[in-house]
Design a protein around this motif. Structure first.
Motif, PDB file in Angstrom:
ATOM      1  N   THR A   7      -9.685   1.160  -7.645  1.00  0.00           N
ATOM      2  CA  THR A   7      -8.931   1.143  -6.386  1.00  0.00           C
ATOM      3  C   THR A   7      -8.783   2.553  -5.820  1.00  0.00           C
ATOM      4  OG1 THR A   7      -6.886   1.177  -7.706  1.00  0.00           O
ATOM      5  CG2 THR A   7      -7.654  -0.959  -6.923  1.00  0.00           C
TER       6      THR A   7
ATOM      7  N   ASN B 242      -9.140   5.390  -3.191  1.00  0.00           N
ATOM      8  CA  ASN B 242      -9.244   5.429  -1.723  1.00  0.00           C
ATOM      9  C   ASN B 242     -10.178   6.563  -1.277  1.00  0.00           C
ATOM     10  OD1 ASN B 242      -7.431   3.318  -0.783  1.00  0.00           O
ATOM     11  ND2 ASN B 242      -5.799   4.532  -1.720  1.00  0.00           N
TER      12      ASN B 242
ATOM     13  N   LYS C  89       0.831  -1.210   0.000  1.00  0.00           N
ATOM     14  CA  LYS C  89       0.000   0.000   0.000  1.00  0.00           C
ATOM     15  C   LYS C  89       0.862   1.255   0.000  1.00  0.00           C
ATOM     16  CE  LYS C  89      -3.733   2.299   2.552  1.00  0.00           C
ATOM     17  NZ  LYS C  89      -4.665   2.187   3.711  1.00  0.00           N
TER      18      LYS C  89
END
Length: 219
Positions: free
Chosen positions: A217, A219, A46
């Motif tokens: 993806t 966030n 990450k």
């Protein structure tokens, strides 16, 4: 299924090389890339993947040249992501930005980034596409050749192969074009894609984009 698909691929490659195709023009084709035999750390991945967020973390992000929507990575197979990043690192995948990003990654870095994206939580989505229903239907018929590896609905039969379901149609189109012209090298894909015309490539991309699976993806 895996063993039979490997046999079929080997026969296709032999016929393609004998006919003087792209692979036959290379004195020494690069060895096939394999998944990395290291345990990936998604938490570390990450952190490393922060440099990826500017493109892969923005839904609808667009690559200018060639023109396509940046591929979704959520729900993609970790083994495949490892193979892809190794391809960019060694230069057998042609994208200058990705080659630059991957050039400094160690094997452990690649395993960690792959673990992060493969485990990214999200809901199954279809890909962006402007294809007609007729194109999707035609692509479904022509995808019979793809089933052994990529599955009937675009979910790969083995983790070293990519899930295609839900990927953006424009990205899939460009990927197939690159396999056809040799700018993306893969011993199985190059000979399989070579006979496809432009319409067939667009129809295949339309079909797999219409199948829900991969997700963004952001966030």
């Amino acid at each position: 299924m895996f063993r039979s698909s490997v046999v079929v691929a080997a026969l296709v490659i032999s016929a393609f090389v004998a006919s003087g195709g792209i692979l036959a023009q290379q004195a020494a084709p690069p060895a096939p890339l394999l998944p990395i035999a290291l345990q990936g750390d998604a938490d570390r991945g990450k952190v490393l993947a922060q440099t990826c967020a500017g493109c892969h973390g923005v839904p609808g992000s667009f690559n200018a040249n060639p023109a396509y929507h940046v591929p979704k990575l959520g729900g993609q197979n970790a083994d495949y992501i490892e193979v892809a990043l190794q391809g960019y690192r060694r230069g057998t995948r042609g994208h200058e930005t990705m080659q630059a990003q991957a050039s400094s990654l160690s094997d452990q870095d690649i395993a960690d980034v792959a673990a992060y994206f493969a485990g990214f939580a999200g809901n199954a989505e279809t890909g962006r596409s402007s294809a007609s229903a007729a194109q999707v239907e035609a692509g479904g018929t022509k995808a019979a050749t793809c089933v052994a590896c990529h599955g009937s609905a675009g979910i790969a039969a083995a983790p070293q192969w990519p899930n295609l379901a839900g990927q953006h149609a424009s990205y899939l189109t460009v990927a197939l074009e690159q396999y056809k012209n040799g700018s993306r090298v893969d011993l199985v894909m190059n000979p399989l894609v070579l006979p496809l015309d432009d319409a067939s490539i667009e129809e295949l991309a339309a079909f797999f984009a219409a199948q829900p699976h991969l997700h963004n993806t952001a966030n």
